[in-house]
Design a protein around this motif. Structure first.
Motif, PDB file in Angstrom:
ATOM      1  N   GLN A   1     -16.777 -99.006 -30.692  1.00 25.65           N
ATOM      2  CA  GLN A   1     -17.086 -97.777 -29.972  1.00 25.65           C
ATOM      3  C   GLN A   1     -17.639 -98.065 -28.584  1.00 25.65           C
ATOM      4  OE1 GLN A   1     -19.755 -95.806 -32.672  1.00 25.65           O
ATOM      5  NE2 GLN A   1     -18.105 -94.982 -33.937  1.00 25.65           N
ATOM      6  N   LEU A   2     -18.293 -99.199 -28.435  1.00 23.76           N
ATOM      7  CA  LEU A   2     -18.699 -99.729 -27.137  1.00 23.76           C
ATOM      8  C   LEU A   2     -18.116-101.131 -27.015  1.00 23.76           C
ATOM      9  CD1 LEU A   2     -22.524 -98.850 -26.843  1.00 23.76           C
ATOM     10  CD2 LEU A   2     -20.679 -97.868 -25.476  1.00 23.76           C
ATOM     11  N   GLN A   3     -17.906-101.567 -25.776  1.00 22.10           N
ATOM     12  CA  GLN A   3     -17.431-102.936 -25.566  1.00 22.10           C
ATOM     13  C   GLN A   3     -18.519-103.822 -24.943  1.00 22.10           C
ATOM     14  OE1 GLN A   3     -15.310-100.154 -24.469  1.00 22.10           O
ATOM     15  NE2 GLN A   3     -14.677-100.368 -26.615  1.00 22.10           N
ATOM     16  N   ALA A   4     -19.538-103.200 -24.361  1.00 23.11           N
ATOM     17  CA  ALA A   4     -20.565-103.984 -23.680  1.00 23.11           C
ATOM     18  C   ALA A   4     -21.889-103.231 -23.705  1.00 23.11           C
ATOM     19  CB  ALA A   4     -20.148-104.269 -22.234  1.00 23.11           C
ATOM     20  N   ALA A   5     -22.973-103.952 -23.408  1.00 23.61           N
ATOM     21  CA  ALA A   5     -24.299-103.322 -23.351  1.00 23.61           C
ATOM     22  C   ALA A   5     -25.242-104.178 -22.527  1.00 23.61           C
ATOM     23  CB  ALA A   5     -24.868-103.120 -24.756  1.00 23.61           C
ATOM     24  N   MET A   6     -26.116-103.512 -21.802  1.00 23.41           N
ATOM     25  CA  MET A   6     -27.241-104.190 -21.157  1.00 23.41           C
ATOM     26  C   MET A   6     -28.428-104.027 -22.096  1.00 23.41           C
ATOM     27  SD  MET A   6     -29.278-103.384 -17.592  1.00 23.41           S
ATOM     28  CE  MET A   6     -28.188-104.180 -16.402  1.00 23.41           C
ATOM     29  N   LEU A   7     -28.902-105.137 -22.657  1.00 22.72           N
ATOM     30  CA  LEU A   7     -29.888-105.101 -23.722  1.00 22.72           C
ATOM     31  C   LEU A   7     -31.134-105.900 -23.360  1.00 22.72           C
ATOM     32  CD1 LEU A   7     -27.450-105.885 -26.686  1.00 22.72           C
ATOM     33  CD2 LEU A   7     -28.370-103.628 -26.102  1.00 22.72           C
ATOM     34  N   SER A   8     -32.259-105.471 -23.896  1.00 23.42           N
ATOM     35  CA  SER A   8     -33.454-106.304 -23.838  1.00 23.42           C
ATOM     36  C   SER A   8     -33.357-107.333 -24.958  1.00 23.42           C
ATOM     37  CB  SER A   8     -34.709-105.446 -24.022  1.00 23.42           C
ATOM     38  OG  SER A   8     -34.809-105.014 -25.370  1.00 23.42           O
ATOM     39  N   VAL A   9     -34.346-108.198 -25.034  1.00 20.59           N
ATOM     40  CA  VAL A   9     -34.379-109.190 -26.111  1.00 20.59           C
ATOM     41  C   VAL A   9     -34.392-108.508 -27.480  1.00 20.59           C
ATOM     42  CG1 VAL A   9     -35.957-110.836 -27.211  1.00 20.59           C
ATOM     43  CG2 VAL A   9     -35.324-111.123 -24.814  1.00 20.59           C
ATOM     44  N   ILE A  10     -35.001-107.324 -27.557  1.00 16.01           N
ATOM     45  CA  ILE A  10     -35.057-106.592 -28.831  1.00 16.01           C
ATOM     46  C   ILE A  10     -33.649-106.341 -29.358  1.00 16.01           C
ATOM     47  CG2 ILE A  10     -35.829-104.497 -29.990  1.00 16.01           C
ATOM     48  CD1 ILE A  10     -38.100-106.305 -29.040  1.00 16.01           C
ATOM     49  N   GLY A  11     -32.748-105.885 -28.500  1.00 16.73           N
ATOM     50  CA  GLY A  11     -31.372-105.639 -28.917  1.00 16.73           C
ATOM     51  C   GLY A  11     -30.591-106.912 -29.133  1.00 16.73           C
ATOM     52  N   LEU A  12     -30.790-107.883 -28.248  1.00 16.17           N
ATOM     53  CA  LEU A  12     -30.066-109.151 -28.367  1.00 16.17           C
ATOM     54  C   LEU A  12     -30.413-109.872 -29.666  1.00 16.17           C
ATOM     55  CD1 LEU A  12     -30.479-110.418 -24.701  1.00 16.17           C
ATOM     56  CD2 LEU A  12     -28.343-109.639 -25.756  1.00 16.17           C
ATOM     57  N   SER A  13     -31.638-109.676 -30.139  1.00 17.58           N
ATOM     58  CA  SER A  13     -32.044-110.357 -31.376  1.00 17.58           C
ATOM     59  C   SER A  13     -31.306-109.808 -32.591  1.00 17.58           C
ATOM     60  CB  SER A  13     -33.552-110.237 -31.588  1.00 17.58           C
ATOM     61  OG  SER A  13     -33.931-108.889 -31.807  1.00 17.58           O
ATOM     62  N   GLU A  14     -30.672-108.637 -32.443  1.00 17.66           N
ATOM     63  CA  GLU A  14     -29.812-108.111 -33.506  1.00 17.66           C
ATOM     64  C   GLU A  14     -28.544-108.958 -33.638  1.00 17.66           C
ATOM     65  OE1 GLU A  14     -30.201-105.312 -35.548  1.00 17.66           O
ATOM     66  OE2 GLU A  14     -32.254-105.162 -34.821  1.00 17.66           O
ATOM     67  N   ILE A  15     -28.228-109.695 -32.568  1.00 16.78           N
ATOM     68  CA  ILE A  15     -27.064-110.586 -32.582  1.00 16.78           C
ATOM     69  C   ILE A  15     -27.487-111.986 -33.011  1.00 16.78           C
ATOM     70  CG2 ILE A  15     -25.179-111.547 -31.209  1.00 16.78           C
ATOM     71  CD1 ILE A  15     -25.516-109.114 -29.314  1.00 16.78           C
ATOM     72  N   ASP A  16     -28.548-112.501 -32.370  1.00 14.09           N
ATOM     73  CA  ASP A  16     -29.059-113.827 -32.720  1.00 14.09           C
ATOM     74  C   ASP A  16     -30.547-113.899 -32.373  1.00 14.09           C
ATOM     75  OD1 ASP A  16     -27.938-116.799 -33.368  1.00 14.09           O
ATOM     76  OD2 ASP A  16     -29.628-116.886 -31.978  1.00 14.09           O
ATOM     77  N   LYS A  17     -31.345-114.409 -33.292  1.00 13.69           N
ATOM     78  CA  LYS A  17     -32.797-114.438 -33.117  1.00 13.69           C
ATOM     79  C   LYS A  17     -33.263-115.409 -32.037  1.00 13.69           C
ATOM     80  CE  LYS A  17     -34.202-113.086 -37.796  1.00 13.69           C
ATOM     81  NZ  LYS A  17     -35.009-113.504 -38.973  1.00 13.69           N
ATOM     82  N   SER A  18     -32.421-116.325 -31.642  1.00 10.08           N
ATOM     83  CA  SER A  18     -32.837-117.339 -30.666  1.00 10.08           C
ATOM     84  C   SER A  18     -33.342-116.715 -29.372  1.00 10.08           C
ATOM     85  CB  SER A  18     -31.681-118.287 -30.363  1.00 10.08           C
ATOM     86  OG  SER A  18     -31.256-118.947 -31.538  1.00 10.08           O
ATOM     87  N   VAL A  19     -32.762-115.561 -28.990  1.00  9.79           N
ATOM     88  CA  VAL A  19     -33.140-114.941 -27.723  1.00  9.79           C
ATOM     89  C   VAL A  19     -34.574-114.427 -27.734  1.00  9.79           C
ATOM     90  CG1 VAL A  19     -30.795-114.329 -27.046  1.00  9.79           C
ATOM     91  CG2 VAL A  19     -32.120-112.754 -28.454  1.00  9.79           C
ATOM     92  N   ASN A  20     -35.184-114.299 -28.909  1.00  8.77           N
ATOM     93  CA  ASN A  20     -36.589-113.877 -28.975  1.00  8.77           C
ATOM     94  C   ASN A  20     -37.498-114.804 -28.179  1.00  8.77           C
ATOM     95  OD1 ASN A  20     -36.702-111.486 -30.545  1.00  8.77           O
ATOM     96  ND2 ASN A  20     -36.339-112.658 -32.405  1.00  8.77           N
ATOM     97  N   ALA A  21     -37.055-116.030 -27.975  1.00 12.90           N
ATOM     98  CA  ALA A  21     -37.867-117.005 -27.244  1.00 12.90           C
ATOM     99  C   ALA A  21     -38.104-116.601 -25.798  1.00 12.90           C
ATOM    100  CB  ALA A  21     -37.189-118.375 -27.286  1.00 12.90           C
ATOM    101  N   LEU A  22     -37.298-115.691 -25.269  1.00  8.11           N
ATOM    102  CA  LEU A  22     -37.443-115.281 -23.877  1.00  8.11           C
ATOM    103  C   LEU A  22     -38.427-114.133 -23.698  1.00  8.11           C
ATOM    104  CD1 LEU A  22     -33.733-115.426 -22.652  1.00  8.11           C
ATOM    105  CD2 LEU A  22     -35.497-117.204 -22.536  1.00  8.11           C
ATOM    106  N   GLN A  23     -38.887-113.525 -24.797  1.00 10.08           N
ATOM    107  CA  GLN A  23     -39.766-112.365 -24.654  1.00 10.08           C
ATOM    108  C   GLN A  23     -40.825-112.265 -25.750  1.00 10.08           C
ATOM    109  OE1 GLN A  23     -37.917-108.567 -23.548  1.00 10.08           O
ATOM    110  NE2 GLN A  23     -39.124-107.535 -25.139  1.00 10.08           N
ATOM    111  N   ASN A  24     -40.446-112.490 -26.984  1.00  9.55           N
ATOM    112  CA  ASN A  24     -41.357-112.243 -28.096  1.00  9.55           C
ATOM    113  C   ASN A  24     -42.276-113.426 -28.392  1.00  9.55           C
ATOM    114  OD1 ASN A  24     -40.625-109.594 -28.546  1.00  9.55           O
ATOM    115  ND2 ASN A  24     -38.931-110.157 -29.883  1.00  9.55           N
ATOM    116  N   LEU A  25     -42.806-114.006 -27.316  1.00  9.70           N
ATOM    117  CA  LEU A  25     -43.819-115.060 -27.412  1.00  9.70           C
ATOM    118  C   LEU A  25     -44.993-114.614 -26.553  1.00  9.70           C
ATOM    119  CD1 LEU A  25     -41.578-118.252 -27.049  1.00  9.70           C
ATOM    120  CD2 LEU A  25     -42.582-117.343 -29.152  1.00  9.70           C
TER     121      LEU A  25
END
Length: 373
Positions: A108-132
């Motif tokens: 339904q969408l092909q792209a998104a501008m996401l914060s780390v919160i949304g990106l972590s729904e794809i892979d948790k590794s991105v939490n390292a950029l914000q959730n520390l």
């Protein structure tokens, strides 16, 4: 009599002549339209229809990140191979970030501008950029770590079917509250906004001693107005756009965490774009990422000034208060490592920060290490 017969014959002969003329005309047209075997007809090539990419984001309309997306849209439209038609849906019109990730997965969408919160729904590794919380001491540190972590993070996103177009941040997250608050213990008594659908973030807030209330971002202002929440941690840019400073006229200025993120596109949509256009799109995206970060950081500072003129009181953390927050955050790092952030990624962030700080210290002592970038 002969003359009459001739006239009759002339009349009779005129009809076949007209039929022959018409037949010759249509035969000529048919010969032009239908090529003989082994021949071909040249037609003007129709321009290829542009690929359509629908992009969702929580970014408010009119803010610097939104304006940059529109600029990128124009560059994508002019890309080789027919270009790409980028349709931007701001203001959370496609739902929360978890909803946007689900929409991308079903097409339904092909792209998104996401914060780390949304990106972590794809892979948790991105939490390292914000959730520390309290891990980064400056935005230079944020950039240093992000630039060096990108290859690893982009590979992990790619393994899950997404292509990272660009990375960036909106500056520091600040605490806005109804009552004046500076010390962590003062926030423990408050009902603090947290992102709906992010159970790990809720658990992190609880581990810090806070009382989190999960809400969608569009529900923050109504929640503040009704008393459902009375504190929110967000970037000043968002606080100004969302008018949170009205019910929350106090802001704690402390470098709690950067509001980081990325713009991603599904691999399926990316592969549908002609290879001749992909390089131009990536170039435009890289330029957009740099602009989002540059303009958003500047806008966040200007947003604080604008809110102060409208009654916001800024409380700057003293070194002693900052030490309280660092001690609180350090106590939850063992809970974060291996759960919210994979152990190897958590350790790499700490290694990179130590590398950066050691190099900076050498420069400060007059060493020749240079400024790391």
């Amino acid at each position: 009599m002969k003359s009459r017969l001739t006239r009759k014959r002339g009349i009779k002969m005129a009809k076949p002549l007209r039929r022959t003329a018409r037949g010759t005309l249509w035969a000529s047209i048919f010969a032009l339209l239908v090529p003989l075997p082994g021949t071909s007809v040249m037609h003007a090539a129709d321009p290829p229809a542009p690929v359509r990419v629908k992009l969702g984001t929580l970014i408010p309309r009119g803010t610097p990140p939104y304006q940059v997306l529109l600029e990128m849209r124009e560059k994508w439209r002019q890309a080789p191979g027919g270009g790409v038609e980028l349709v931007v849906y701001p203001d959370g019109n496609m739902g929360g970030e978890a909803d946007m990730v689900r929409r991308m997965r079903v097409g339904q969408l092909q792209a998104a501008m996401l914060s780390v919160i949304g990106l972590s729904e794809i892979d948790k590794s991105v939490n390292a950029l914000q959730n520390l919380p309290m891990m980064f001491r400056s935005l230079d540190e944020v950039e240093y770590v992000r630039d060096r972590m990108r290859p690893l993070l982009e590979k992990r996103l790619a393994d899950r079917g997404f292509v990272a177009l660009f990375w960036g941040d909106l500056g520091w997250v600040r605490f806005f509250s109804k009552e004046a608050a500076v010390h962590p213990a003062e926030f423990e008594r408050m009902k603090l906004f947290t992102w709906a659908g992010d159970n790990e973030q809720v658990e992190l807030m609880k581990a810090l001693g806070f009382n989190p209330v999960p809400l969608e971002t569009n529900d923050i202002l109504p929640g503040l107005q009704t008393g459902l929440i009375n504190a929110v941690d967000t970037a000043p840019l968002y606080a100004l756009a969302g008018q949170f400073y009205g019910p929350c006229p106090h802001m704690l200025e402390i470098n709690y965490a950067p509001l980081s993120g990325a713009t991603v596109i599904t691999k399926k949509a990316w592969d549908s774009i002609p290879p001749t256009a992909q390089q131009a799109l990536l170039k435009a995206a890289a330029e957009a990422g740099a602009e989002v970060t540059k303009r958003s950081r500047a806008e966040s500072e200007q947003a604080v000034e604008a809110m102060q003129k409208r009654g916001l009181t800024v409380h700057r953390a003293t070194p002693a208060v900052e030490a309280e927050w660092r001690a609180l955050a350090a106590g939850v790092y063992p809970k974060i490592r291996g759960s919210m952030v994979p152990s190897d990624v958590f350790d790499e962030v700490q290694r990179l920060l130590q590398e950066y700080r050691t190099s900076r210290a050498a420069v400060g002592r007059g060493g020749s290490g240079g400024t790391p970038r």
